[in-house]
Structures are given as C-alpha cells and as structure tokens.
Design an enzyme around this catalytic site. Structure first.
Site, PDB file in Angstrom:
ATOM      1  N   GLN A  33       0.815  -1.204   0.000  1.00  0.00           N
ATOM      2  CA  GLN A  33       0.000   0.000   0.000  1.00  0.00           C
ATOM      3  C   GLN A  33       0.851   1.257   0.000  1.00  0.00           C
ATOM      4  OE1 GLN A  33      -2.141  -0.447   3.728  1.00  0.00           O
ATOM      5  NE2 GLN A  33      -0.252  -1.066   4.728  1.00  0.00           N
ATOM      6  N   ASP A  88       0.058   1.346  13.776  1.00  0.00           N
ATOM      7  CA  ASP A  88       0.403   2.607  14.440  1.00  0.00           C
ATOM      8  C   ASP A  88       0.818   2.402  15.891  1.00  0.00           C
ATOM      9  OD1 ASP A  88      -2.209   2.894  16.152  1.00  0.00           O
ATOM     10  OD2 ASP A  88      -2.902   2.559  14.108  1.00  0.00           O
ATOM     11  N   ASP A 139       1.072 -11.969   7.740  1.00  0.00           N
ATOM     12  CA  ASP A 139      -0.362 -11.913   7.482  1.00  0.00           C
ATOM     13  C   ASP A 139      -1.118 -12.466   8.693  1.00  0.00           C
ATOM     14  OD1 ASP A 139      -2.941 -12.167   6.585  1.00  0.00           O
ATOM     15  OD2 ASP A 139      -2.458 -13.376   4.833  1.00  0.00           O
ATOM     16  N   GLY A 140      -1.999 -11.652   9.281  1.00  0.00           N
ATOM     17  CA  GLY A 140      -2.743 -12.075  10.464  1.00  0.00           C
ATOM     18  C   GLY A 140      -3.653 -13.257  10.205  1.00  0.00           C
ATOM     19  N   ASP A 160      -7.463  -5.284  15.123  1.00  0.00           N
ATOM     20  CA  ASP A 160      -7.418  -3.858  14.800  1.00  0.00           C
ATOM     21  C   ASP A 160      -7.151  -3.741  13.299  1.00  0.00           C
ATOM     22  OD1 ASP A 160      -7.020  -1.169  14.604  1.00  0.00           O
ATOM     23  OD2 ASP A 160      -5.445  -1.037  16.112  1.00  0.00           O
ATOM     24  N   ASP A 163     -10.309  -1.571   6.572  1.00  0.00           N
ATOM     25  CA  ASP A 163     -11.581  -1.886   5.927  1.00  0.00           C
ATOM     26  C   ASP A 163     -11.495  -3.245   5.222  1.00  0.00           C
ATOM     27  OD1 ASP A 163     -12.455   0.578   6.780  1.00  0.00           O
ATOM     28  OD2 ASP A 163     -11.951   1.592   4.894  1.00  0.00           O
ATOM     29  N   PRO A 167      -6.172  -7.330   0.973  1.00  0.00           N
ATOM     30  CA  PRO A 167      -5.662  -8.373   1.865  1.00  0.00           C
ATOM     31  C   PRO A 167      -6.455  -8.516   3.162  1.00  0.00           C
ATOM     32  CG  PRO A 167      -3.865  -7.020   1.031  1.00  0.00           C
ATOM     33  CD  PRO A 167      -5.134  -6.329   0.645  1.00  0.00           C
TER      34      PRO A 167
END
Length: 284
Positions: A33, A88, A139-140, A160, A163, A167
C-alpha cells in the site's frame, strides 16, 4: 514542506472528508500500500493508508481505548494478548496499561507502517519496543490459522484491522473467526473493529452471524463517534466464550484502574457498561 493545501478522502461515492494540511511528513509505498503521514491543523498528525484515514492524534484515543479496555476488563485477568493489525501501535499502548499482561504478540502485515509510525507518530507507537511486545510482521489471517493448529492460546485477541478490502477482506470471513475461536483460552475474549453502523449494518450483521456460528457465547456490539471515520459513527464487536461484558463489576474496573495508575481519556467503568447498552434499536 509547508503550503496551503487540503487532504480529501472520498468516504463513499457521495461523501468526502477534508482537512487542511500543515505539513507532509512522510510518503512511501510498501509491497502492500501507499503510506502517508501528514500534519493537519484540525487533527494533528494523521496516518493515511491507500488514501484512507487510519488514525489521527486528536481522536485516536476513542478508537484505541474502546478496542482494548472493554475486552481486557471483560476477561478480568488477561496475561497473553494477540493484537492483529494496528501498525500505528495505539492498541498495543493501551493493552500494556494492564499490569496483568505478560506478553503481547503484535502481528502486522506491513512493517513499513510500523516504522513510519515509530518515527512520525510516537504518541501512538511509544510501546511497540516494550520488552513484553513481540512484533511479528506477517499476514494475520495466516498467523491465526497456523496458531490454531498448535497448543498456543491467548486470553484476548484484538483485531485492529483496516476496511474489508484487499488483503484485509479475509479478516471478516467465517474461516478466520473459526480460527480465532480455536486460538483463545476457554474464557477467551476477542474484539474487532466492525465499520460504520450507519453505512455497513449488513456487514455487522454478517460478522455477528459468523461469531455465533464459531461458538462464542456472548456477542455484543459497541458504538461510538469517531469524527474522521466514514459517517463519524463507528462500531466494534466483542465476542466472549464465557464472560458477559455487562456482568463486569464496575467497582473492580475502578480498583484496577487505580492500582495500575491507568490514565484514559474516554474509557471508565460507566463507559464500559454504557457502550454496550447504548446500541441503537435498528442495529439490535
């Protein structure tokens, strides 16, 4: 770089949110991104991913306190916590306000987001390097699928996530919730941000159905106002195997917050109860 300009996010086909820019602090592009950190006059430093507001210094406390503390206090004695997403660092910061927490596995897909926030948004990312935090850049979805096959279990899992596009779309699907359930202890609790109850009520209903099918005993939405998110009206969904969030003793919340020296701007024992009881009729 200082100039007179505005950043505008088209939040739907018919709705946009604009804020005047004070400075552009960072622009980068990762494998996944485009990443921007801008300084704005109204909301302070702001993280933008793929031209979408993610978090701002001015209103982040609402989001990060609600995605963390209701779930942690509903569990009552969280020791091992998994945070999926939230590069973040704001959620990790709030989790570590609970002294019972011994370890936090912080799983974020995009390591560049973590590094940008550590440099430019330190009020959020200040606990990422804490000795209790294990940063895992992966990757979660794959991570929980792998953990579900092992004996490792978490007391609380916080999703968390961004949108449900690209992915992140799989973070809202049945397979993911089945694996989340397996990754939790017998009294485990999970919570996820679940978009706008004004614009995405169909998605919220779908998520509730998935969580019910996965086996969770208590499923409750939370709603609040977050000005920079689409419609300014936002939701989280908490799911617990055994403990109802409405049965959490408010006196225990007060006692623990005093014991931990926990400083919050939004969350307290009254908000804990009210955020679950104040579900709009149409969303129920």
């Amino acid at each position: 770089m200082k100039f007179d300009a505005w950043y505008t996010e088209p939040q739907t086909e018919n709705l946009s949110l604009s804020t005047k820019i004070k400075d552009i602090l960072y622009v980068g592009k990762s494998e996944y991104q485009e990443i921007q950190v801008i300084d704005t006059y109204e909301y302070g430093k702001t993280l933008i991913l793929e031209n979408t507001y993610q978090t701002t210094e001015r209103d982040e406390f609402i989001y990060h306190e609600l995605i963390s503390h209701p779930a942690l206090f509903t569990h009552g004695n969280p020791k091992n916590v998994l945070v999926i997403g939230g590069g973040d660092g704001g959620t990790v910061r709030e989790v570590l306000k609970h002294e019972t927490v011994e370890s936090v596995d912080f799983v974020e897909l995009d390591g560049m987001v973590i590094e940008a926030c550590k440099k430019y948004m330190p009020t959020l990312s200040c606990k990422i390097d804490d000795e209790k935090v294990n940063v895992i850049v992966t990757d979660g979805i794959k991570y929980v699928a792998d953990v579900a096959k092992t004996a490792k279990r978490y007391d609380v899992i916080i999703v968390d996530c961004p949108d449900p596009v690209g992915p992140a779309a799989g973070l809202f699907e049945m397979e993911f919730y089945n694996n989340l359930y397996k990754c939790l202890t017998d009294d485990g609790v999970m919570v996820q941000q679940t978009e706008s109850p004004l614009l995405h009520e169909t998605l919220i209903s779908k998520i509730k159905g998935h969580l019910k099918d996965a086996g969770f005993g208590f499923i409750r939405p939370m709603v609040c106002s977050i000005p920079t998110y689409p419609s300014g009206f936002w939701s989280f969904t908490l799911a617990s195997k055994q403990n109802s969030p409405l049965e959490t003793n408010p006196d225990e919340i007060v006692a623990k917050m005093e014991k931990y020296g926990m400083e919050t701007k939004y969350y307290d024992e009254e908000v804990h109860k009210g955020v679950f009881l104040a579900t709009p009729k149409y969303l129920k």
